[in-house]
Design an enzyme around this catalytic site. Sequence first.
Site, PDB file in Angstrom:
ATOM      1  N   SER A  36      -0.829 -21.894   5.746  1.00  0.00           N
ATOM      2  CA  SER A  36      -0.423 -20.532   6.107  1.00  0.00           C
ATOM      3  C   SER A  36       0.671 -20.542   7.159  1.00  0.00           C
ATOM      4  O   SER A  36       1.131 -19.489   7.592  1.00  0.00           O
ATOM      5  CB  SER A  36      -1.636 -19.734   6.603  1.00  0.00           C
ATOM      6  OG  SER A  36      -2.285 -20.413   7.658  1.00  0.00           O
ATOM      7  N   ASN A 123     -12.071 -19.886  13.270  1.00  0.00           N
ATOM      8  CA  ASN A 123     -12.517 -18.593  12.741  1.00  0.00           C
ATOM      9  C   ASN A 123     -12.444 -17.489  13.791  1.00  0.00           C
ATOM     10  O   ASN A 123     -11.938 -16.393  13.521  1.00  0.00           O
ATOM     11  CB  ASN A 123     -13.931 -18.709  12.168  1.00  0.00           C
ATOM     12  CG  ASN A 123     -13.966 -19.629  10.966  1.00  0.00           C
ATOM     13  OD1 ASN A 123     -12.906 -19.990  10.436  1.00  0.00           O
ATOM     14  ND2 ASN A 123     -15.150 -20.009  10.529  1.00  0.00           N
ATOM     15  N   THR A 168       6.985  27.436  -1.475  1.00  0.00           N
ATOM     16  CA  THR A 168       5.770  26.901  -2.087  1.00  0.00           C
ATOM     17  C   THR A 168       6.179  26.617  -3.522  1.00  0.00           C
ATOM     18  O   THR A 168       7.024  27.335  -4.079  1.00  0.00           O
ATOM     19  CB  THR A 168       4.597  27.910  -2.058  1.00  0.00           C
ATOM     20  OG1 THR A 168       4.990  29.076  -2.778  1.00  0.00           O
ATOM     21  CG2 THR A 168       4.227  28.308  -0.629  1.00  0.00           C
ATOM     22  N   HIS A 169       5.625  25.566  -4.105  1.00  0.00           N
ATOM     23  CA  HIS A 169       6.033  25.122  -5.455  1.00  0.00           C
ATOM     24  C   HIS A 169       7.542  24.851  -5.526  1.00  0.00           C
ATOM     25  O   HIS A 169       8.122  24.937  -6.597  1.00  0.00           O
ATOM     26  CB  HIS A 169       5.667  26.149  -6.528  1.00  0.00           C
ATOM     27  CG  HIS A 169       4.275  26.702  -6.406  1.00  0.00           C
ATOM     28  ND1 HIS A 169       3.207  26.212  -7.112  1.00  0.00           N
ATOM     29  CD2 HIS A 169       3.782  27.701  -5.623  1.00  0.00           C
ATOM     30  CE1 HIS A 169       2.114  26.884  -6.788  1.00  0.00           C
ATOM     31  NE2 HIS A 169       2.426  27.788  -5.882  1.00  0.00           N
ATOM     32  N   SER A 290      29.543   5.490  -2.750  1.00  0.00           N
ATOM     33  CA  SER A 290      29.360   4.934  -4.090  1.00  0.00           C
ATOM     34  C   SER A 290      30.562   4.054  -4.396  1.00  0.00           C
ATOM     35  O   SER A 290      31.686   4.368  -4.019  1.00  0.00           O
ATOM     36  CB  SER A 290      29.279   6.072  -5.104  1.00  0.00           C
ATOM     37  OG  SER A 290      29.651   5.597  -6.384  1.00  0.00           O
ATOM     38  N   LYS A 296      31.276  10.535  -3.216  1.00  0.00           N
ATOM     39  CA  LYS A 296      29.849  10.534  -2.911  1.00  0.00           C
ATOM     40  C   LYS A 296      29.502  10.071  -1.514  1.00  0.00           C
ATOM     41  O   LYS A 296      30.120   9.184  -0.948  1.00  0.00           O
ATOM     42  CB  LYS A 296      29.087   9.679  -3.926  1.00  0.00           C
ATOM     43  CG  LYS A 296      29.196  10.280  -5.296  1.00  0.00           C
ATOM     44  CD  LYS A 296      27.996  10.152  -6.132  1.00  0.00           C
ATOM     45  CE  LYS A 296      26.703  10.496  -5.491  1.00  0.00           C
ATOM     46  NZ  LYS A 296      25.608  10.280  -6.423  1.00  0.00           N
ATOM     47  N   ASN A 298      25.784   9.189  -0.082  1.00  0.00           N
ATOM     48  CA  ASN A 298      24.399   9.113  -0.552  1.00  0.00           C
ATOM     49  C   ASN A 298      23.396   8.984   0.600  1.00  0.00           C
ATOM     50  O   ASN A 298      23.658   8.272   1.567  1.00  0.00           O
ATOM     51  CB  ASN A 298      24.230   7.922  -1.497  1.00  0.00           C
ATOM     52  CG  ASN A 298      25.011   8.105  -2.795  1.00  0.00           C
ATOM     53  OD1 ASN A 298      25.169   9.232  -3.269  1.00  0.00           O
ATOM     54  ND2 ASN A 298      25.508   7.018  -3.345  1.00  0.00           N
ATOM     55  N   TYR A 330     -16.817 -16.062   7.327  1.00  0.00           N
ATOM     56  CA  TYR A 330     -15.442 -16.379   6.963  1.00  0.00           C
ATOM     57  C   TYR A 330     -15.356 -17.024   5.589  1.00  0.00           C
ATOM     58  O   TYR A 330     -16.154 -17.886   5.252  1.00  0.00           O
ATOM     59  CB  TYR A 330     -14.829 -17.330   8.009  1.00  0.00           C
ATOM     60  CG  TYR A 330     -13.401 -17.721   7.682  1.00  0.00           C
ATOM     61  CD1 TYR A 330     -12.330 -16.927   8.073  1.00  0.00           C
ATOM     62  CD2 TYR A 330     -13.124 -18.872   6.932  1.00  0.00           C
ATOM     63  CE1 TYR A 330     -11.024 -17.264   7.751  1.00  0.00           C
ATOM     64  CE2 TYR A 330     -11.823 -19.223   6.607  1.00  0.00           C
ATOM     65  CZ  TYR A 330     -10.778 -18.410   7.020  1.00  0.00           C
ATOM     66  OH  TYR A 330      -9.494 -18.751   6.693  1.00  0.00           O
ATOM     67  N   GLN A 335      -7.429 -15.693   4.583  1.00  0.00           N
ATOM     68  CA  GLN A 335      -6.076 -16.098   4.958  1.00  0.00           C
ATOM     69  C   GLN A 335      -5.038 -15.241   4.221  1.00  0.00           C
ATOM     70  O   GLN A 335      -3.891 -15.160   4.642  1.00  0.00           O
ATOM     71  CB  GLN A 335      -5.875 -17.586   4.635  1.00  0.00           C
ATOM     72  CG  GLN A 335      -4.546 -18.147   5.072  1.00  0.00           C
ATOM     73  CD  GLN A 335      -4.523 -19.658   4.958  1.00  0.00           C
ATOM     74  OE1 GLN A 335      -5.153 -20.355   5.734  1.00  0.00           O
ATOM     75  NE2 GLN A 335      -3.811 -20.167   3.968  1.00  0.00           N
ATOM     76  N   LYS A 338      -2.817 -11.638   5.939  1.00  0.00           N
ATOM     77  CA  LYS A 338      -1.742 -11.429   6.907  1.00  0.00           C
ATOM     78  C   LYS A 338      -0.406 -10.977   6.337  1.00  0.00           C
ATOM     79  O   LYS A 338       0.211 -10.051   6.863  1.00  0.00           O
ATOM     80  CB  LYS A 338      -1.516 -12.712   7.717  1.00  0.00           C
ATOM     81  CG  LYS A 338      -2.681 -13.019   8.637  1.00  0.00           C
ATOM     82  CD  LYS A 338      -2.537 -14.351   9.333  1.00  0.00           C
ATOM     83  CE  LYS A 338      -3.900 -14.882   9.700  1.00  0.00           C
ATOM     84  NZ  LYS A 338      -4.699 -15.284   8.500  1.00  0.00           N
TER      85      LYS A 338
HETATM   86  N1  ARG Z   1      -5.352 -20.373   8.469  1.00  0.00           N
HETATM   87  C1  ARG Z   1      -6.693 -19.824   8.488  1.00  0.00           C
HETATM   88  C2  ARG Z   1      -6.609 -18.296   8.246  1.00  0.00           C
HETATM   89  O1  ARG Z   1      -5.565 -17.748   8.355  1.00  0.00           O
HETATM   90  C3  ARG Z   1      -7.335 -20.074   9.818  1.00  0.00           C
HETATM   91  C4  ARG Z   1      -8.824 -20.126   9.781  1.00  0.00           C
HETATM   92  C5  ARG Z   1      -9.292 -21.307   9.050  1.00  0.00           C
HETATM   93  N2  ARG Z   1     -10.681 -21.479   9.164  1.00  0.00           N
HETATM   94  C6  ARG Z   1     -11.361 -22.311   8.360  1.00  0.00           C
HETATM   95  N3  ARG Z   1     -12.602 -22.377   8.539  1.00  0.00           N
HETATM   96  N4  ARG Z   1     -10.747 -23.012   7.446  1.00  0.00           N
HETATM   97  O2  ARG Z   1      -7.590 -17.676   7.890  1.00  0.00           O
END
Ligand code: ARG
Length: 476
Positions: A36, A123, A168-169, A290, A296, A298, A330, A335, A338
Amino acid sequence: MTKPGASDPKPSSANTMWGGRFADGPDAIMEAINASIGFDQRMARQDIDGSRAHAAMLAATGIVETSDVEAIREGLLTVLSEIEGGSFGFSAALEDIHMNVESRLTEIVGPAAGRLHTARSRNDQVATDFKLWVRDQIDAAVSGLEALQRALLGQAEAGSDWVMPGFTHLQTAQPVTWGHHMMAYVEMLGRDVSRMRDARARMNEAPLGAAALAGTSFPIDRDMTAEALGFDRPAANSLDAVSDRDFALDFLSAASICAMHLSRLAEELVIWSSAQFRFVTLSDRFSTGSSIMPQKKNPDAAELIRAKIGRIFGANVALMTVMKGLPLTYSKDMQEDKEQVFDAADNLMLALAAMEGMVRDMQANRDALREAAATGFSTATDLADWLVRVLDLPFREAHHITGSLVKLAEDKGCDLPDLSLTDMQSVHGGITDAVFEVLGVENSVRSRVSYGGTAPERVREQIARWRAILDNPTSR
Ligand code: ARG
């Protein structure tokens, strides 16, 4: 020289952080799906803040020698400056930001670095880092929202009594004031701010110290780390602390609603800036040309803002779906929490900033607004209300009579104020000259003095209220 014996460990390519039981390193594909670091490096500062707070607590509680902790805390600052300075070499083999930082820390401070991970797990570490990151985004969103509210207030102040058609509408309904229309968005964004703040208050409990899932046997001080990181308190259940991402969903949900609001304003700007409406002129700074049609100009920024809801609400759906059905605690699925949140946050901030610039710069065309307000029988309701007030007719009957007058005007190809008194009296004999007063759009908006109504005096009260709120952060 000793002969290699069966008890000697084979040189192995296994992970230096957790590879004790592994004889072999990961397949390249395994590394690719597992890593990650490509995205979670964005949480480097939060990771290092969290580690420094954890280390300080380890010293204060006597779990780790103060001298080791001092080296760790100093070393972490060096790592941070390398990352922020761009000289840090991230490694996919080290999977994520947590292990990249710890590995580099080991190179800098030596074996003492190995003590940092006492009474902690990735974790609780990742949950803490991500919360800190989302919390920063909430603060940024609130600033962006307030800046946009100020831009809208500026527009409202400039044209608090300018008359425009209310719809309205998307059909002409009743005349309203430009200030009133601008202030409608100030209210919506005010609720977006409040949703962001709710999310912040709810999420502000520290996962750190939950360790892998069950807490730890070390005598840690979770209040100390929580306070150091600006949390209100430590999270009360370690299983929950490492395994929920509802704080990110709260943020995405508030962000989605905000993006929905932005998309509506954006849509109005697209319509209003068209040659058919001419309600506003967007500045050159927030328009594009444009490549083929030289005339134009835009409203690209408005169109892009209108579209941002797609990815922001998409992120909300994506994370909700990732989290659905996960057993406690967990799982690596998490992962996948994010990237979408990062993308949604980036695009929300960009949309807010672009909208703020557009609103600040745009010119409302007072004459075009006024002209449009006076067409489409916009004061028909004022006429019906007059029949109720002055002739004491029941509203339903007044509505019917007004409908007949609209039909008459339509047949004659004119608007309501252009009908003669004789025309009016042909529909209802009781109508007098005084009716013409309520048919003008200025009188119409001036008459709507009910609380929250469009009358300029009411609008100015709301502008003053919001000015006071925005100028005095403690009033919220
Ligand atoms: N890179 C992991 C994540 O974003 C970190 C946590 C990993 N924990 C584990 N028990 N493998 O979730």
